[in-house]
Motif scaffolding. Structure first.
Motif, PDB file in Angstrom:
ATOM      1  N   SER A 205       0.822  -1.208   0.000  1.00 59.38           N
ATOM      2  CA  SER A 205       0.000   0.000   0.000  1.00 59.38           C
ATOM      3  C   SER A 205       0.863   1.269   0.000  1.00 59.38           C
ATOM      4  O   SER A 205       0.495   2.276  -0.597  1.00 59.38           O
ATOM      5  N   TRP A 206       2.026   1.218   0.632  1.00 63.45           N
ATOM      6  CA  TRP A 206       2.952   2.368   0.538  1.00 63.45           C
ATOM      7  C   TRP A 206       3.399   2.572  -0.913  1.00 63.45           C
ATOM      8  O   TRP A 206       3.398   3.688  -1.428  1.00 63.45           O
ATOM      9  N   ILE A 207       3.779   1.474  -1.567  1.00 60.97           N
ATOM     10  CA  ILE A 207       4.273   1.599  -2.944  1.00 60.97           C
ATOM     11  C   ILE A 207       3.147   2.078  -3.867  1.00 60.97           C
ATOM     12  O   ILE A 207       3.362   2.948  -4.722  1.00 60.97           O
ATOM     13  N   ASN A 208       1.929   1.556  -3.649  1.00 59.54           N
ATOM     14  CA  ASN A 208       0.793   2.030  -4.460  1.00 59.54           C
ATOM     15  C   ASN A 208       0.596   3.532  -4.296  1.00 59.54           C
ATOM     16  O   ASN A 208       0.408   4.258  -5.261  1.00 59.54           O
ATOM     17  N   MET A 209       0.636   3.972  -3.022  1.00 64.43           N
ATOM     18  CA  MET A 209       0.395   5.382  -2.743  1.00 64.43           C
ATOM     19  C   MET A 209       1.472   6.250  -3.433  1.00 64.43           C
ATOM     20  O   MET A 209       1.158   7.236  -4.096  1.00 64.43           O
ATOM     21  N   LEU A 210       2.728   5.833  -3.312  1.00 69.14           N
ATOM     22  CA  LEU A 210       3.827   6.622  -3.900  1.00 69.14           C
ATOM     23  C   LEU A 210       3.764   6.585  -5.430  1.00 69.14           C
ATOM     24  O   LEU A 210       4.021   7.583  -6.101  1.00 69.14           O
ATOM     25  N   SER A 211       3.376   5.423  -5.944  1.00 74.52           N
ATOM     26  CA  SER A 211       3.297   5.264  -7.394  1.00 74.52           C
ATOM     27  C   SER A 211       2.147   6.098  -7.962  1.00 74.52           C
ATOM     28  O   SER A 211       2.309   6.819  -8.953  1.00 74.52           O
ATOM     29  N   ASP A 212       0.985   6.036  -7.297  1.00 74.42           N
ATOM     30  CA  ASP A 212      -0.165   6.828  -7.748  1.00 74.42           C
ATOM     31  C   ASP A 212       0.151   8.325  -7.745  1.00 74.42           C
ATOM     32  O   ASP A 212      -0.348   9.075  -8.578  1.00 74.42           O
ATOM     33  N   ALA A 213       0.968   8.732  -6.782  1.00 71.09           N
ATOM     34  CA  ALA A 213       1.303  10.157  -6.686  1.00 71.09           C
ATOM     35  C   ALA A 213       2.429  10.529  -7.655  1.00 71.09           C
ATOM     36  O   ALA A 213       2.821  11.701  -7.741  1.00 71.09           O
ATOM     37  N   GLY A 214       2.977   9.538  -8.347  1.00 73.45           N
ATOM     38  CA  GLY A 214       4.021   9.805  -9.344  1.00 73.45           C
ATOM     39  C   GLY A 214       5.359  10.203  -8.755  1.00 73.45           C
ATOM     40  O   GLY A 214       6.134  10.926  -9.377  1.00 73.45           O
ATOM     41  N   VAL A 215       5.654   9.735  -7.535  1.00 77.69           N
ATOM     42  CA  VAL A 215       6.928  10.146  -6.919  1.00 77.69           C
ATOM     43  C   VAL A 215       7.979   9.030  -6.920  1.00 77.69           C
ATOM     44  O   VAL A 215       9.018   9.163  -6.277  1.00 77.69           O
ATOM     45  N   LEU A 216       7.708   7.936  -7.634  1.00 78.60           N
ATOM     46  CA  LEU A 216       8.736   6.898  -7.773  1.00 78.60           C
ATOM     47  C   LEU A 216       9.522   7.206  -9.046  1.00 78.60           C
ATOM     48  O   LEU A 216       8.957   7.255 -10.143  1.00 78.60           O
ATOM     49  N   ALA A 217      10.816   7.417  -8.883  1.00 75.18           N
ATOM     50  CA  ALA A 217      11.645   7.791 -10.034  1.00 75.18           C
ATOM     51  C   ALA A 217      11.765   6.617 -11.003  1.00 75.18           C
ATOM     52  O   ALA A 217      11.594   5.452 -10.608  1.00 75.18           O
ATOM     53  N   GLN A 218      12.083   6.912 -12.247  1.00 72.90           N
ATOM     54  CA  GLN A 218      12.365   5.879 -13.239  1.00 72.90           C
ATOM     55  C   GLN A 218      13.448   4.951 -12.667  1.00 72.90           C
ATOM     56  O   GLN A 218      14.461   5.421 -12.149  1.00 72.90           O
ATOM     57  N   GLY A 219      13.223   3.644 -12.716  1.00 74.70           N
ATOM     58  CA  GLY A 219      14.224   2.687 -12.217  1.00 74.70           C
ATOM     59  C   GLY A 219      14.203   2.509 -10.706  1.00 74.70           C
ATOM     60  O   GLY A 219      15.098   1.876 -10.133  1.00 74.70           O
ATOM     61  N   CYS A 220      13.180   3.055 -10.046  1.00 79.07           N
ATOM     62  CA  CYS A 220      13.110   2.969  -8.572  1.00 79.07           C
ATOM     63  C   CYS A 220      13.078   1.512  -8.091  1.00 79.07           C
ATOM     64  O   CYS A 220      12.385   0.676  -8.649  1.00 79.07           O
TER      65      CYS A 220
END
Ligand code: NAI
Length: 400
Positions: A205-220
């Motif tokens: 759920s943390w990764i979903n939240m960060l991904s939905d917000a677009g804050v995971l950099a390319q290659g994260c």
């Protein structure tokens, strides 16, 4: 005031701030002199950053070659009229001080990582003050309770067996004694709750939240920690409630890995070595194994603590020069390789067979186990003069 160690059973009721500082400094010193991380991440979020593997990850990533800016989330208590506060509180403060001296960002969020409020604060910070993205998320929470995000009701984990009950000796650090303990079989509800608390759902759920917000950099990348251990510990760990929760975590890594593929990212579980941490001392019937393991691995020169493990993970696995991260058949990173080495395990097994309440201090590495436990709370460092009074008024002004 002079701060004395207070231990009840396997719980420390006091912490020495100056000793906690020393623990952070020693770990920084270790990674600065170890083989460096090459091509490591620069913007890292660590969930569970204040002690054990999470703190060691943070130190390794900041000082072990990667020069990463870090955000650390943890649940700790500062000084109050009830006491000096927890070791993790001071670890956060002294880590930040040292990182800032090196020109690195080290932001601490002290709060419940499961709450929507903490998540939002972290997200706002990434978006507004941390450059807008992270390139590594370390999931290193260890806890006994997690609130149901929908109802607020608490799930509580149980360290129990699945199948037959097991009885075995366990350490009481307060009494310097090995006591026999019966570990009961978990009910279905207890097993389910343990998977909710220590499985992969919250990581997901943390990764979903960060991904939905677009804050995971390319290659994260993202990594969480697990334990498997040898067969002697299977009934209490691998085949018990904790092992079931870890199996869920391992499956979550595969799901996340697929998901992160869309941004060229990757998700892993790293299987780590058995170590003394605030969390692991609670595992019943596990201590004779750790006492024997430490003794054998120290004799062989293969013993590692959290910091050695984490530096090896980042420098030689997750960010190595291999074209792909080295994993086993189940896609797990194995930095428990030295623990599970065949000769080591056969010597450990033989030692455990002769260990009892009268001889465990002579046969096993009880001194090492206890020193590790004391040092988690800032006690037992030769560099610290514990007879010098600690100025708590001054320390109370420091914030993480
Ligand atoms: P630890 O107790 O030293 O650290 C746990 C961290 O989680 C602390 O920073 C604590 O503040 C934080 N935390 C707990 N509840 C929180 C909450 N509600 N909100 C925010 N932060 C919270 O634990 P340890 O041993 O380092 O465990 C980390 C991971 O490593 C766990 O997944 C554990 O299963 C795994 N592991 C541990 C091994 C061991 O022998 N200790 C061996 C292999 C894996």
């Amino acid at each position: 005031m002079i701060i004395e160690p207070i231990v009840q059973g396997v719980v420390a009721r006091s912490a020495h701030p100056i000793g906690c500082r020393q623990a952070v400094l020693n770990q920084i010193d270790y990674v600065k002199n170890a083989p460096a991380i090459q091509g490591g991440p620069k913007k890292v979020l660590i969930l569970g950053a204040s002690s054990g593997f999470g703190l060691a990850s943070r130190i390794s990533l900041a000082f072990g070659g990667s020069n990463a800016d870090t955000i650390g989330v943890s649940f700790e208590r500062g000084p109050s009229d009830k006491g000096v506060g927890t070791a993790g509180w001071y670890n956060n403060i002294y880590f930040r001080q040292e990182a800032e001296k090196q020109g690195l960002i080290a932001k601490n969020f002290v709060g419940d990582a499961f709450s929507a409020h903490t998540r939002q604060d972290v997200l706002d910070y990434i978006q507004n003050e941390f450059g807008g993205s992270v390139d590594l998320v370390v999931y290193s929470l260890a806890t006994g309770v997690r609130p149901n995000p929908e109802t607020g009701e608490l799930w509580r984990s149980s360290i129990k067996t699945v199948g037959e009950p097991v009885s075995g000796p366990t350490i009481n650090i307060e009494m310097d004694a090995l006591e026999t303990m019966q570990v009961e079989t978990a009910s279905e509800a207890e097993l389910d709750a343990t998977i909710k608390v220590m499985g992969g759902e919250d990581w997901q759920s943390w990764i979903n939240m960060l991904s939905d917000a677009g804050v995971l950099a390319q290659g994260c990348k993202t990594v969480a920690y697990s334990y498997v251990g040898p067969e002697v510990t299977y009934p209490i760990y691998h085949q018990g409630t904790l092992g079931r929760a870890k199996a869920h975590l391992h499956n979550t890594a595969d799901t996340l890995n697929e998901q992160l593929g869309a941004i060229g990212g990757e998700a892993y579980v790293s299987v780590c070595k058995a170590l003394v941490t605030k969390a692991s001392v609670f595992i019943p019937a596990f201590s004779p194994y750790i006492l024997s393991l430490f003794k054998v691995m120290k004799e062989k020169g293969t013993h590692e603590g959290c910091i050695e493990q984490m530096q090896r993970l980042f420098a030689q696995r997750l960010y190595s020069n291999f074209t792909a991260v080295p994993v086993d058949d189940a896609r797990l990173i194995r930095i428990d390789d030295w623990e599970l080495e065949e000769q080591t395990q056969s010597e450990v097994k033989a030692m455990m067979a002769t260990m009892d309440n009268d001889n465990f201090q002579q046969i096993g590495d009880y001194q090492g186990y206890k020193l590790d436990f004391m040092q988690l709370n800032g006690f037992g460092f030769s560099e610290v003069d514990y007879s010098t009074p600690v100025n708590m008024q001054e320390l109370a002004l420091l914030t993480p």
